[in-house]
Scaffold this motif. Structure first.
Motif, PDB file in Angstrom:
ATOM      1  N   PRO A  16     -13.628   0.564  14.748  1.00 35.74           N
ATOM      2  CA  PRO A  16     -12.757   0.068  14.767  1.00 35.74           C
ATOM      3  C   PRO A  16     -13.716  -1.235  14.855  1.00 35.74           C
ATOM      4  N   ALA A  17     -12.675  -2.794  14.659  1.00 34.35           N
ATOM      5  CA  ALA A  17     -13.949  -3.788  14.446  1.00 34.35           C
ATOM      6  C   ALA A  17     -13.040  -4.706  14.363  1.00 34.35           C
ATOM      7  N   ARG A  37     -11.324   3.652  21.337  1.00 36.78           N
ATOM      8  CA  ARG A  37     -12.058   4.583  20.770  1.00 36.78           C
ATOM      9  C   ARG A  37     -10.796   4.190  18.969  1.00 36.78           C
ATOM     10  N   ASP A  38      -9.991   3.448  18.850  1.00 37.67           N
ATOM     11  CA  ASP A  38      -9.269   3.298  17.316  1.00 37.67           C
ATOM     12  C   ASP A  38      -8.189   2.044  17.810  1.00 37.67           C
ATOM     13  N   GLY A  72     -10.700   0.583   5.842  1.00 35.52           N
ATOM     14  CA  GLY A  72      -9.093   2.143   6.251  1.00 35.52           C
ATOM     15  C   GLY A  72      -7.962   1.023   6.331  1.00 35.52           C
ATOM     16  N   SER A  73      -6.777   1.839   6.506  1.00 33.68           N
ATOM     17  CA  SER A  73      -5.715   1.034   7.401  1.00 33.68           C
ATOM     18  C   SER A  73      -6.207   0.566   8.743  1.00 33.68           C
ATOM     19  N   PRO A  74      -5.547  -0.607   8.794  1.00 28.54           N
ATOM     20  CA  PRO A  74      -6.273  -1.660   9.518  1.00 28.54           C
ATOM     21  C   PRO A  74      -5.998  -0.825  11.378  1.00 28.54           C
ATOM     22  N   ILE A  75      -4.352   0.085  10.661  1.00 25.71           N
ATOM     23  CA  ILE A  75      -3.604   0.191  12.316  1.00 25.71           C
ATOM     24  C   ILE A  75      -3.466   1.727  12.019  1.00 25.71           C
ATOM     25  N   ALA A  76      -4.299   2.555  12.979  1.00 23.30           N
ATOM     26  CA  ALA A  76      -4.568   3.946  12.991  1.00 23.30           C
ATOM     27  C   ALA A  76      -2.950   4.881  12.686  1.00 23.30           C
ATOM     28  N   ARG A  77      -2.956   6.062  12.066  1.00 24.69           N
ATOM     29  CA  ARG A  77      -1.725   6.102  11.730  1.00 24.69           C
ATOM     30  C   ARG A  77      -0.569   6.083  12.688  1.00 24.69           C
ATOM     31  N   PRO A  78       0.438   5.465  12.804  1.00 23.02           N
ATOM     32  CA  PRO A  78       1.771   4.774  13.511  1.00 23.02           C
ATOM     33  C   PRO A  78       2.274   5.736  13.575  1.00 23.02           C
ATOM     34  N   GLY A  79       3.396   5.959  14.918  1.00 20.17           N
ATOM     35  CA  GLY A  79       4.255   6.914  14.920  1.00 20.17           C
ATOM     36  C   GLY A  79       4.926   6.907  14.118  1.00 20.17           C
ATOM     37  N   SER A  80       5.389   5.558  13.298  1.00 18.46           N
ATOM     38  CA  SER A  80       7.002   5.500  12.606  1.00 18.46           C
ATOM     39  C   SER A  80       6.886   4.561  11.221  1.00 18.46           C
TER      40      SER A  80
END
Length: 304
Positions: A16-17, A37-38, A72-80
């Protein structure tokens, strides 16, 4: 202080940055590993954006080089990943549909999320793979049975560029259609490059554009949306729980290949998408290898 959030590094190992631009437009990248962490739902729900600004002001975050790193995608794998269909009047018309009176809602699997510059696979038997530039909404805190559109606006953490890649032969045949089939393909939801906090964005007045091999295809504005982002969040909250880190794709304007005016995506094509203030994506497409024969993508007997 205006900031943008990014995730840098190899797929599955992004770091994350936060990005800060100086008065001359030069960007500096600062590591967020000391804070989180993310960039995910937990970070957003814990007031991560405000904590980041405080850490920047106090000089706590180390600057990091970003040259050569994958974005990468700016949001880690979303729930939905929740999607709104036919949300621009002109796009509804080119699709042969009547503009909806209530939001049209469908879901995409969260494993479709990809980076904004990753090479993009065309499904093995696809003949009608299509682009869709969209404004993506990232949820910042749980939303359920919200009382008003104004309340819903406060649940939006920020915005991203999205490409809702769609296989039209899988999506639309037959009386019922199969939207889930046409919208669930691998890497069919590139997001990013950045997550921009909601308070920095006027989501109702953003220019959206798509180019294919350098030629303009979509050229519109979010002011042409039928249902604005806060209205969408309020509506969805009446039917599902939206959790921090969830992503809503708010629909695409006119100019897709489904209109019949353009060729569908071919191997070797380069698709670029941009939403004003949120950055630009670029995907080069290739034909994916697979176990589905050309007989029929919808026939279980065709799978070997």
């Amino acid at each position: 202080m205006n900031v943008k959030f990014a995730r840098l590094g190899a797929a599955g190992n992004e770091q994350p940055a936060v990005i800060v631009e100086d008065g001359n437009g030069a960007a500096k990248y600062f590591s967020l590993t000391g804070l989180t962490r993310d960039i995910d739902g937990a970070f957003l729900a814990a007031d991560g954006i405000a904590r980041t600004r405080k850490a920047l002001e106090s000089g706590e975050l180390p600057e990091v080089p970003a040259d050569g790193l994958r974005i990468g995608s700016p949001i880690a794998r979303p729930g939905s990943v929740v999607c709104i269909g036919l949300n621009y009047t002109a796009h509804a018309a080119e699709s042969g549909a009547t503009p909806p009176e209530v939001p049209v809602v469908f879901l995409k699997p969260s494993n479709t999320v990809a980076g904004p510059f990753d090479a993009a696979p065309i499904p093995p038997t696809s003949e009608k793979y299509d682009w869709e530039v969209e404004l993506g909404v990232v949820i910042g805190k749980e939303a359920s049975y919200l009382s008003s559109v104004e309340e819903a606006a406060g649940h939006i953490a920020g915005y991203v560029v999205a490409n809702d890649l769609s296989e039209r032969d899988y999506q639309l045949p037959g009386a019922a259609g199969q939207w889930t089939k046409g919208k669930s393909l691998p890497a069919s939801s590139p997001l990013g490059p950045w997550l921009v906090p909601a308070e920095q964005v006027d989501a109702g007045k953003l220019h959206l554009r798509t180019w294919v091999n350098g030629e303009i295809r979509q050229d519109s504005n979010t002011s042409d949306m039928i249902f604005d982002p806060a209205t969408v969040v309020h509506h969805l909250s009446q039917y599902m729980v939206l959790e921090p880190g969830d992503v809503i794709l708010t629909g695409t304007p006119e100019g897709v290949a489904l209109s019949g005016r353009f060729q569908f995506i071919q191997p070797g094509d380069v698709v670029e998408l941009e939403v004003e203030g949120l950055g630009r994506q670029r995907q080069e497409f290739y034909r994916a290898a697979g176990a589905i024969t050309a007989t029929s993508a919808g026939d279980p007997a065709a799978v070997r």
